[in-house]
Design a protein around this motif. Sequence first.
Motif, PDB file in Angstrom:
ATOM      1  N   ILE A 210       0.836  -1.324  -0.142  1.00  0.00           N
ATOM      2  CA  ILE A 210       0.013  -0.068   0.153  1.00  0.00           C
ATOM      3  C   ILE A 210       0.538   1.025  -0.188  1.00  0.00           C
ATOM      4  O   ILE A 210       1.945   1.282  -0.085  1.00  0.00           O
ATOM      5  N   PHE A 211       0.365   2.679  -0.094  1.00  0.00           N
ATOM      6  CA  PHE A 211       1.191   3.412  -0.205  1.00  0.00           C
ATOM      7  C   PHE A 211       0.173   4.865   0.818  1.00  0.00           C
ATOM      8  O   PHE A 211      -0.408   5.130   0.718  1.00  0.00           O
ATOM      9  N   VAL A 212       0.872   5.273   1.662  1.00  0.00           N
ATOM     10  CA  VAL A 212       0.770   6.233   2.518  1.00  0.00           C
ATOM     11  C   VAL A 212       0.948   7.332   2.143  1.00  0.00           C
ATOM     12  O   VAL A 212       2.409   7.846   1.555  1.00  0.00           O
ATOM     13  N   TRP A 213       0.375   8.529   1.589  1.00  0.00           N
ATOM     14  CA  TRP A 213       1.159   9.197   0.962  1.00  0.00           C
ATOM     15  C   TRP A 213       0.444  10.562   2.020  1.00  0.00           C
ATOM     16  O   TRP A 213      -0.074  10.713   2.881  1.00  0.00           O
ATOM     17  N   TYR A 214       1.609  11.317   2.305  1.00  0.00           N
ATOM     18  CA  TYR A 214       1.636  12.561   3.222  1.00  0.00           C
ATOM     19  C   TYR A 214       2.327  14.363   2.376  1.00  0.00           C
ATOM     20  O   TYR A 214       3.714  14.204   1.797  1.00  0.00           O
ATOM     21  N   CYS A 215       1.193  15.076   2.519  1.00  0.00           N
ATOM     22  CA  CYS A 215       1.673  16.230   0.989  1.00  0.00           C
ATOM     23  C   CYS A 215       1.200  17.155   2.286  1.00  0.00           C
ATOM     24  O   CYS A 215       0.592  17.349   3.297  1.00  0.00           O
ATOM     25  N   ALA A 216       1.531  19.433   1.108  1.00  0.00           N
ATOM     26  CA  ALA A 216       0.694  20.195   1.213  1.00  0.00           C
ATOM     27  C   ALA A 216       0.332  20.448   0.694  1.00  0.00           C
ATOM     28  O   ALA A 216      -0.042  21.284   0.589  1.00  0.00           O
ATOM     29  N   ILE A 217      -0.241  20.018   0.396  1.00  0.00           N
ATOM     30  CA  ILE A 217      -1.783  20.303  -1.291  1.00  0.00           C
ATOM     31  C   ILE A 217      -3.003  19.925  -0.309  1.00  0.00           C
ATOM     32  O   ILE A 217      -2.798  18.613   0.439  1.00  0.00           O
ATOM     33  N   GLU A 218      -3.662  19.645  -1.177  1.00  0.00           N
ATOM     34  CA  GLU A 218      -5.513  19.291   0.057  1.00  0.00           C
ATOM     35  C   GLU A 218      -5.199  17.679  -0.308  1.00  0.00           C
ATOM     36  O   GLU A 218      -5.066  17.330  -1.600  1.00  0.00           O
ATOM     37  N   ASN A 219      -6.216  16.938   0.518  1.00  0.00           N
ATOM     38  CA  ASN A 219      -6.487  15.591   0.559  1.00  0.00           C
ATOM     39  C   ASN A 219      -7.673  15.320  -0.844  1.00  0.00           C
ATOM     40  O   ASN A 219      -8.270  15.482  -0.774  1.00  0.00           O
ATOM     41  N   PRO A 220      -6.763  14.252  -1.498  1.00  0.00           N
ATOM     42  CA  PRO A 220      -8.512  14.551  -1.957  1.00  0.00           C
ATOM     43  C   PRO A 220      -9.104  13.040  -2.402  1.00  0.00           C
ATOM     44  O   PRO A 220     -10.925  13.185  -2.328  1.00  0.00           O
ATOM     45  N   TYR A 221      -9.057  12.695  -0.847  1.00  0.00           N
ATOM     46  CA  TYR A 221      -9.661  11.690  -0.387  1.00  0.00           C
ATOM     47  C   TYR A 221     -10.458  11.354   1.448  1.00  0.00           C
ATOM     48  O   TYR A 221     -10.181  10.736   1.278  1.00  0.00           O
ATOM     49  N   GLN A 222     -10.860  12.871   1.156  1.00  0.00           N
ATOM     50  CA  GLN A 222     -10.791  13.229   2.295  1.00  0.00           C
ATOM     51  C   GLN A 222     -12.088  12.486   3.068  1.00  0.00           C
ATOM     52  O   GLN A 222     -12.264  12.533   3.868  1.00  0.00           O
ATOM     53  N   GLU A 223     -13.137  11.853   2.366  1.00  0.00           N
ATOM     54  CA  GLU A 223     -14.331  10.791   2.407  1.00  0.00           C
ATOM     55  C   GLU A 223     -14.056   9.637   2.979  1.00  0.00           C
ATOM     56  O   GLU A 223     -14.603   8.512   3.882  1.00  0.00           O
ATOM     57  N   TYR A 224     -12.452   9.229   2.932  1.00  0.00           N
ATOM     58  CA  TYR A 224     -11.985   8.122   2.965  1.00  0.00           C
ATOM     59  C   TYR A 224     -11.598   8.148   4.777  1.00  0.00           C
ATOM     60  O   TYR A 224     -10.672   6.702   5.059  1.00  0.00           O
ATOM     61  N   GLU A 225     -11.304   9.261   5.040  1.00  0.00           N
ATOM     62  CA  GLU A 225     -10.769   8.960   6.669  1.00  0.00           C
ATOM     63  C   GLU A 225     -11.858   8.740   7.444  1.00  0.00           C
ATOM     64  O   GLU A 225     -12.768  10.205   7.553  1.00  0.00           O
TER      65      GLU A 225
END
Length: 156
Positions: free
Chosen positions: A116-131
């Motif tokens: 799997i891939f954990v993404w962490y970034c300084a841009i907007e999260n495209p998958y907020q509904e998955y949190e």
Amino acid sequence: MGKIMKRSILAFMIFILLLLCPLAFSYTYIHLAPQQLGEGRVYICKLPVNLLLFEANKEHPTKILIDPQKVPLWNRKGKVYVTSDENGTNPLYYWVENSTTVLVSIPPTNDTTIKIFVWYCAIENPYQEYEDNTKFLEIHEIPYSLENTTVYFKFE
């Protein structure tokens, strides 16, 4: 005398270059992919995680522990999300429990070893509904290993 001196300097410079090349290539796990968008810089980090599942064809809510000392820019992580593919297009349910723990819901799969891939970034999260913390009432301790992080820089 001047010709011998120039050859000595050239030989010394080649020797220094040969010494420095391994140092430069020892950090190749950070790939910079700049895109000129203006001024400033935004980073997107992709952390591959190999998981060893106990059982195939079963959902596995699991806990991923992150050591901020070993994962580049984790302390400045910004937005976090998780995907099952390297391109970041197949999101997984996740919950950031605290500053060093990410819970991930692994869907049923035929394999017992997955990435799997954990993404962490300084841009907007495209998958907020998955949190979604409701996916993590029962958490499995699954063996995993973190691979080297790839850091992409975008210039704004």
